[in-house]
Enzyme design. Structure first.
Site, PDB file in Angstrom:
ATOM      1  N   CYS A 182      96.559  63.500  18.532  1.00 52.75           N
ATOM      2  CA  CYS A 182      96.661  64.104  18.359  1.00 52.75           C
ATOM      3  C   CYS A 182      96.648  65.019  16.628  1.00 52.75           C
ATOM      4  O   CYS A 182      95.341  65.278  17.081  1.00 52.75           O
ATOM      5  CB  CYS A 182      98.431  63.285  17.948  1.00 52.75           C
ATOM      6  N   HIS A 239     100.558  63.470  23.457  1.00 51.42           N
ATOM      7  CA  HIS A 239     100.274  61.565  22.989  1.00 51.42           C
ATOM      8  C   HIS A 239     100.152  61.129  25.023  1.00 51.42           C
ATOM      9  O   HIS A 239     101.715  61.091  25.407  1.00 51.42           O
ATOM     10  CB  HIS A 239     101.473  61.245  22.986  1.00 51.42           C
ATOM     11  N   GLU A 274      99.960  58.411  25.746  1.00 48.81           N
ATOM     12  CA  GLU A 274     100.002  56.758  25.478  1.00 48.81           C
ATOM     13  C   GLU A 274     101.299  56.522  25.638  1.00 48.81           C
ATOM     14  O   GLU A 274     102.202  55.830  26.563  1.00 48.81           O
ATOM     15  CB  GLU A 274      99.577  56.054  24.826  1.00 48.81           C
TER      16      GLU A 274
END
Ligand code: GLN
Length: 538
Positions: free
Chosen positions: A382, A509, A511
């Site tokens: 990001c 993202h 994650e």
């Protein structure tokens, strides 16, 4: 089977790991073949944690449907692989907003609106879910944030009391407390637990199961004492000792029969204990992972929880490859051109973290530049990806004033620019580009290889600014490729430099969608590159 409800509250102190216990219970029930969801009710007034500083609240986790939520939802997803949605994260603010909006519409037909019953009814309505997208749930696990006795959590406790009474055996209350060890006295103390349970009983809630967090093993005599003081069966007094890894908690809970106790309370035959083979295989791998890989995490929040999902994703990808990822936090505010070599010495890879605002970004740019020119595997996420782009523009394309319009609204070289749809937005809460969007990956790219050749992927976003397509050609001809693009609106979602070992930045993202049993392919690929690079350096 009717949907069953498990309520999880915490007492004595905060930070006991209620989220981990909730996620573990979810995992254990799933292993028994039940369809489960886990939701979090937070007693603060913010509509969502999206506007909170990470120092206040840790990471903000984003669901696929674009809700900014508490980081515990990350645990729920990583443990169980379920997809949470906006219904899984509720705050006092959202409850009140719903009720007040209804009142303004005139829905209450002239009645006085009160905490009881209107607020509590709205809490109950949201707690009593029965399905996820039409599919019936066997268990709804509800974790209530905060600690028993907090003024602001009182309406939630009242709602639980009422539901407990209405639902009878279809509801189970699990209370998590802390048993401190007093070194000077050489004793473990149960008094805080007794007080905490009394407080809960004072609100009309009798816990069925107690989970005692402790740093030392609790013997049977102590558990017996807690059981008899708190009106809880001995087999329902479970201890949760500190574990080397949070992922051992479900197994530890299962060993003590936490899931079996829940079944018994509800009146479901306990049956055989599920083997949880894939989970045990994961734990075995984790234990076997002794070789270390050093990864630098370049961010501005020196707080473990601020980059929770990134940290977990890195570790999980490491375990997948049977290595232990050592995460070295580097505060980007302290990074200079002079010290970056020293700060990154010995690192096998660099992650440039997400973020907002000016503070610490020059350090991120310097780190991205150092990784690029020294060919150290580097993953920008990001804002991290945006810093990779700015660094490339400044130092390769020669646009020395290149910047993001977030940091310098006046720069003519706004290689990162505000998205069109964001230009007229004035309210900050919940207005970013949030949630899952499609991205098409260029075949033959490094990224495509990481994703196993899949062409279309869906990933979660949380941003207002974006790669400026006006500069795309310049970047591509100089060696930074825009290999992931949203096919609907041409937004660049992934950049990479194919000439380097591993230099990839994602606007999304990854994650948020890494789980224990399925670490995200980009993290797996990044860690592999770190292992290879680390080996060449050793
Ligand atoms: N501040 C940047 C943006 O809004 C990046 C956001 C982030 O890293 N989540 O686009």
């Amino acid at each position: 089977m009717d949907t069953k409800y498990i309520f999880i509250t915490g007492g004595v102190v905060s930070s006991l790991g209620k989220g981990i216990i909730s996620a573990s219970i979810g995992k254990l029930l799933q292993a028994r073949g039940f369809k489960v969801t886990i939701q979090k009710f937070d007693p603060y007034i913010n509509i969502d944690p999206g506007t909170l500083n990470p120092y206040e609240h840790g990471e903000c986790y984003v669901t696929t449907d674009g809700m900014e939520t508490d980081l515990d939802l990350g645990h729920y997803e990583r443990f169980t692989g379920i997809h949470t949605t906006k219904d899984n994260s509720i705050t006092t603010g959202r409850i009140y907003k719903t009720v007040i909006d209804r009142e303004r519409r005139g829905d209450y037909l002239g009645k006085t609106i009160q905490v009881v019953p209107h607020i509590t009814d709205e809490i109950k309505r949201r707690m009593l879910r029965r399905d996820v997208e039409g599919e019936e749930l066997d268990f709804v696990i509800t974790e209530v944030g905060g600690t028993i006795g907090d003024i602001e959590s009182a309406p939630f406790m009242e709602a639980i009391r009422q539901m407990r009474w209405q639902l009878g055996r279809d509801a189970v209350c699990v209370h998590l407390t802390y048993v401190p060890y007093l070194k000077a006295a050489g004793e473990l103390k149960t008094k805080p637990t007794q007080h905490s349970v009394k407080e809960l009983q004072g609100m009309g809630i009798q816990p069925d199961i107690l989970v005692l967090r402790t740093e030392r093993h609790l013997d049977d005599a102590l558990r017996m004492k807690v059981a008899s003081f708190c009106n809880v069966d001995l087999e329902c007094v479970i201890q949760s000792e500190d574990m080397p890894s949070i992922y051992e908690v479900p197994v530890n809970m299962q060993r003590q029969g936490l899931d079996a106790a829940i079944m018994r309370k509800i009146g479901i035959p306990v049956g055989e204990t599920p083997a949880m083979k894939s989970w045990h295989d994961f734990l075995e791998k984790q234990k076997a992972a002794t070789q270390e890989v050093q990864v630098a995490l370049v961010g501005k929040y020196d707080l473990q929880d601020a980059y929770k999902s990134i940290r977990e994703s890195l570790s999980l990808a490491g375990i997948y490859d049977e290595v232990k990822v050592r995460i070295n936090f580097i505060n980007s505010e302290g990074i200079t051109k002079e010290n970056i070599g020293r700060q990154l010495a010995g690192m096998a890879g660099v992650v440039i973290c997400p973020g907002f605002g000016q503070r610490g970004i020059e350090g991120k740019i310097i780190a991205a530049g150092y990784a690029r020119t020294n060919d150290i595997p580097c993953f920008g996420i990001c804002l991290g990806m945006q810093m990779m782009v700015i660094e490339f523009a400044r130092n390769v394309l020669g646009l020395s004033d290149a910047d993001s319009s977030e940091m310098d609204p006046a720069t003519p070289h706004n290689v990162i620019d505000i998205m069109e749809e964001q230009k007229n937005i004035t309210q900050l809460g919940g207005t970013m580009r949030l949630g899952a969007y499609l991205c098409r990956i260029r075949s033959g790219s490094r990224t495509s290889e990481a994703y196993g050749g899949v062409e279309d992927i869906v990933e979660r976003h949380r941003h207002r600014y974006e790669f400026n397509n006006r500069f795309k050609e310049g970047f591509e001809s100089a060696g930074m490729q825009c290999v992931g693009v949203n096919p609907d609106n041409d937004l660049v979602e992934i950049v990479e430099i194919p000439a380097l070992r591993w230099y990839i930045g994602t606007q999304f993202h990854p994650e948020y969608s890494s789980t224990v049993l399925h670490p995200h392919p980009l993290f797996i690929s990044f860690i592999k590159a770190c292992i290879d690079y680390g080996t060449t350096q050793a």
